[in-house]
Design a protein around this motif. Structure first.
Motif, mmCIF file in Angstrom:
data_model
loop_
_atom_site.group_PDB
_atom_site.id
_atom_site.type_symbol
_atom_site.label_atom_id
_atom_site.label_comp_id
_atom_site.label_asym_id
_atom_site.label_seq_id
_atom_site.Cartn_x
_atom_site.Cartn_y
_atom_site.Cartn_z
ATOM 1 N N ASP A 185 3.658 -16.726 -14.632
ATOM 2 C CA ASP A 185 4.816 -17.341 -14.023
ATOM 3 C C ASP A 185 4.406 -16.908 -12.549
ATOM 4 O OD1 ASP A 185 7.109 -18.966 -13.637
ATOM 5 O OD2 ASP A 185 8.221 -17.083 -13.290
ATOM 6 N N SER A 186 4.279 -15.634 -12.233
ATOM 7 C CA SER A 186 4.027 -15.226 -11.076
ATOM 8 C C SER A 186 3.130 -13.989 -11.170
ATOM 9 C CB SER A 186 5.371 -14.921 -10.272
ATOM 10 O OG SER A 186 5.985 -13.571 -11.024
ATOM 11 N N ILE A 187 2.421 -13.771 -9.916
ATOM 12 C CA ILE A 187 1.575 -12.634 -9.695
ATOM 13 C C ILE A 187 1.689 -12.305 -8.245
ATOM 14 C CG2 ILE A 187 -0.221 -14.057 -9.349
ATOM 15 C CD1 ILE A 187 -2.010 -12.199 -11.067
ATOM 16 N N SER A 188 1.796 -10.751 -8.404
ATOM 17 C CA SER A 188 1.759 -10.515 -6.681
ATOM 18 C C SER A 188 0.782 -9.281 -6.735
ATOM 19 C CB SER A 188 3.489 -9.995 -6.416
ATOM 20 O OG SER A 188 3.782 -9.140 -7.288
ATOM 21 N N VAL A 189 0.433 -8.714 -5.617
ATOM 22 C CA VAL A 189 -0.369 -7.909 -5.492
ATOM 23 C C VAL A 189 0.030 -6.739 -4.220
ATOM 24 C CG1 VAL A 189 -2.816 -7.053 -4.939
ATOM 25 C CG2 VAL A 189 -2.418 -9.269 -5.979
ATOM 26 N N LYS A 190 -0.103 -5.482 -4.329
ATOM 27 C CA LYS A 190 0.522 -4.614 -3.478
ATOM 28 C C LYS A 190 -1.033 -3.751 -3.254
ATOM 29 C CE LYS A 190 3.371 -0.795 -2.132
ATOM 30 N NZ LYS A 190 4.499 0.414 -2.778
ATOM 31 N N ILE A 191 -1.335 -3.502 -1.991
ATOM 32 C CA ILE A 191 -2.416 -2.688 -1.760
ATOM 33 C C ILE A 191 -2.111 -1.632 -0.759
ATOM 34 C CG2 ILE A 191 -4.830 -2.769 -0.718
ATOM 35 C CD1 ILE A 191 -4.660 -5.847 -1.063
ATOM 36 N N ASP A 192 -2.434 -0.267 -1.064
ATOM 37 C CA ASP A 192 -2.450 0.650 -0.112
ATOM 38 C C ASP A 192 -3.889 1.312 -0.432
ATOM 39 O OD1 ASP A 192 -2.570 2.530 -2.523
ATOM 40 O OD2 ASP A 192 -0.010 2.405 -2.716
ATOM 41 N N LYS A 193 -4.072 2.655 0.265
ATOM 42 C CA LYS A 193 -5.366 3.281 0.524
ATOM 43 C C LYS A 193 -5.678 3.521 -0.731
ATOM 44 C CE LYS A 193 -5.165 5.209 5.076
ATOM 45 N NZ LYS A 193 -5.658 6.292 5.847
ATOM 46 N N GLU A 194 -4.863 4.081 -1.769
ATOM 47 C CA GLU A 194 -5.240 4.626 -2.973
ATOM 48 C C GLU A 194 -5.407 3.678 -4.069
ATOM 49 O OE1 GLU A 194 -2.593 6.280 -1.292
ATOM 50 O OE2 GLU A 194 -4.036 7.532 -0.433
ATOM 51 N N ASN A 195 -4.653 2.676 -4.100
ATOM 52 C CA ASN A 195 -4.336 1.634 -5.311
ATOM 53 C C ASN A 195 -4.018 0.231 -4.949
ATOM 54 O OD1 ASN A 195 -4.070 3.537 -7.492
ATOM 55 N ND2 ASN A 195 -2.426 4.560 -6.305
ATOM 56 N N ILE A 196 -4.609 -0.552 -6.083
ATOM 57 C CA ILE A 196 -4.011 -1.875 -5.945
ATOM 58 C C ILE A 196 -3.307 -2.124 -7.288
ATOM 59 C CG2 ILE A 196 -5.030 -4.295 -6.190
ATOM 60 C CD1 ILE A 196 -7.803 -2.979 -5.014
ATOM 61 N N THR A 197 -1.927 -2.647 -6.921
ATOM 62 C CA THR A 197 -1.093 -2.864 -7.860
ATOM 63 C C THR A 197 -0.889 -4.413 -8.182
ATOM 64 O OG1 THR A 197 0.000 -0.766 -7.514
ATOM 65 C CG2 THR A 197 1.352 -2.305 -8.672
ATOM 66 N N ALA A 215 -5.410 -17.476 -8.683
ATOM 67 C CA ALA A 215 -3.897 -17.321 -8.582
ATOM 68 C C ALA A 215 -3.346 -16.706 -7.270
ATOM 69 C CB ALA A 215 -3.439 -16.714 -9.714
ATOM 70 N N ALA A 216 -4.461 -15.545 -6.939
ATOM 71 C CA ALA A 216 -3.825 -15.063 -5.817
ATOM 72 C C ALA A 216 -5.091 -14.691 -5.066
ATOM 73 C CB ALA A 216 -2.889 -13.775 -6.199
ATOM 74 N N THR A 217 -5.139 -14.497 -3.729
ATOM 75 C CA THR A 217 -6.192 -14.091 -2.807
ATOM 76 C C THR A 217 -5.730 -12.830 -1.973
ATOM 77 O OG1 THR A 217 -6.762 -16.219 -2.566
ATOM 78 C CG2 THR A 217 -7.626 -14.599 -1.130
ATOM 79 N N ILE A 218 -6.597 -11.777 -1.905
ATOM 80 C CA ILE A 218 -6.178 -10.447 -1.400
ATOM 81 C C ILE A 218 -7.397 -10.381 -0.468
ATOM 82 C CG2 ILE A 218 -4.859 -9.774 -3.232
ATOM 83 C CD1 ILE A 218 -7.239 -7.578 -3.716
ATOM 84 N N THR A 219 -6.949 -9.462 0.833
ATOM 85 C CA THR A 219 -8.060 -9.007 1.639
ATOM 86 C C THR A 219 -7.987 -7.629 1.767
ATOM 87 O OG1 THR A 219 -7.866 -11.182 3.011
ATOM 88 C CG2 THR A 219 -8.814 -9.274 3.990
ATOM 89 N N ILE A 220 -9.114 -6.914 1.704
ATOM 90 C CA ILE A 220 -9.526 -5.709 1.651
ATOM 91 C C ILE A 220 -9.966 -5.135 3.027
ATOM 92 C CG2 ILE A 220 -10.323 -3.384 0.776
ATOM 93 C CD1 ILE A 220 -8.271 -4.583 -1.146
ATOM 94 N N LYS A 221 -9.349 -4.268 3.939
ATOM 95 C CA LYS A 221 -9.938 -3.945 4.895
ATOM 96 C C LYS A 221 -9.729 -2.357 5.080
ATOM 97 C CE LYS A 221 -9.557 -7.580 8.290
ATOM 98 N NZ LYS A 221 -10.893 -7.917 8.405
ATOM 99 N N LYS A 222 -10.941 -1.905 5.235
ATOM 100 C CA LYS A 222 -10.792 -0.275 5.163
ATOM 101 C C LYS A 222 -11.318 0.251 6.617
ATOM 102 C CE LYS A 222 -11.063 0.649 0.239
ATOM 103 N NZ LYS A 222 -11.762 1.179 -0.808
ATOM 104 N N GLU A 223 -11.197 1.515 6.767
ATOM 105 C CA GLU A 223 -11.771 2.304 8.122
ATOM 106 C C GLU A 223 -13.363 2.254 8.302
ATOM 107 O OE1 GLU A 223 -9.803 6.172 8.455
ATOM 108 O OE2 GLU A 223 -7.851 5.025 8.489
ATOM 109 N N LYS A 224 -13.860 2.579 7.061
ATOM 110 C CA LYS A 224 -15.190 2.664 6.890
ATOM 111 C C LYS A 224 -15.845 1.454 6.140
ATOM 112 C CE LYS A 224 -16.872 5.575 3.703
ATOM 113 N NZ LYS A 224 -17.371 6.682 3.154
ATOM 114 N N ARG A 225 -16.644 0.622 6.770
ATOM 115 C CA ARG A 225 -17.121 -0.525 6.300
ATOM 116 C C ARG A 225 -18.679 -0.156 5.490
ATOM 117 N NH1 ARG A 225 -16.326 -6.160 7.045
ATOM 118 N NH2 ARG A 225 -17.869 -7.396 6.392
#
Length: 142
Positions: free
Chosen positions: A19-31, A116-126
């Motif tokens: 029914d729904s999907i959400s994504v939270k991104i931080d430095k350590e985890n993807i939830t 269903a969802a699209t995320i973008t990851i951006k980090k300090e070191k590429r």
């Protein structure tokens, strides 16, 4: 935080749906929070997701069967929320999340939702690699 865009392609017999999907991104985890709704009685459906890169290549994924977790019996119109946590080892880029619900026979698809969802990851070191597990280096002069 990213949420489902209600786009993407879906297929299955609709015995249950994401029914729904959400994504939270931080430095350590993807939830990833995935809410499913059963439309009929179901016993131990297999629920999971895969994550694909911008080229469509499968990068990672899992499901309740692989994780040896049983959801149990679902009644019609029962809502169940699954929260998946994975280490944020992805390199910079755009990724799509494809949630899925499969019947307990492991074959019949109830709901498969590509992109269903699209995320973008951006980090300090590429890095030029698909994953960034984090590195440490020790140098000793001998």
């Amino acid at each position: 935080e990213k949420s489902a865009d209600k786009k993407g392609s879906r297929w299955g017999d609709a015995a249950a749906e994401t029914d729904s999907i959400s994504v939270k991104i931080d430095k350590e985890n993807i939830t990833i929070k995935q809410t499913i709704v059963s439309k009929t009685k179901m016993n131990n459906p297999i629920v999971g997701f895969r994550l694909r890169d911008a080229a469509g290549k499968e990068v990672l994924g899992t499901n309740t069967k692989l994780e040896n977790i049983k959801i149990g019996h679902l009644e019609p119109m029962q809502r169940t929320e699954l929260t998946w946590r994975i280490s944020n080892i992805l390199s910079d880029g755009r990724y799509t999340i494809d949630p899925a619900i499969i019947h307990d026979d492991g074959i019949t698809t109830a709901d498969w939702w590509d992109a269903a969802a699209t995320i973008t990851i951006k980090k300090e070191k590429r890095l030029p690699y698909a994953i960034d597990p984090g590195y440490s280096l020790e140098i000793k002069v001998l």
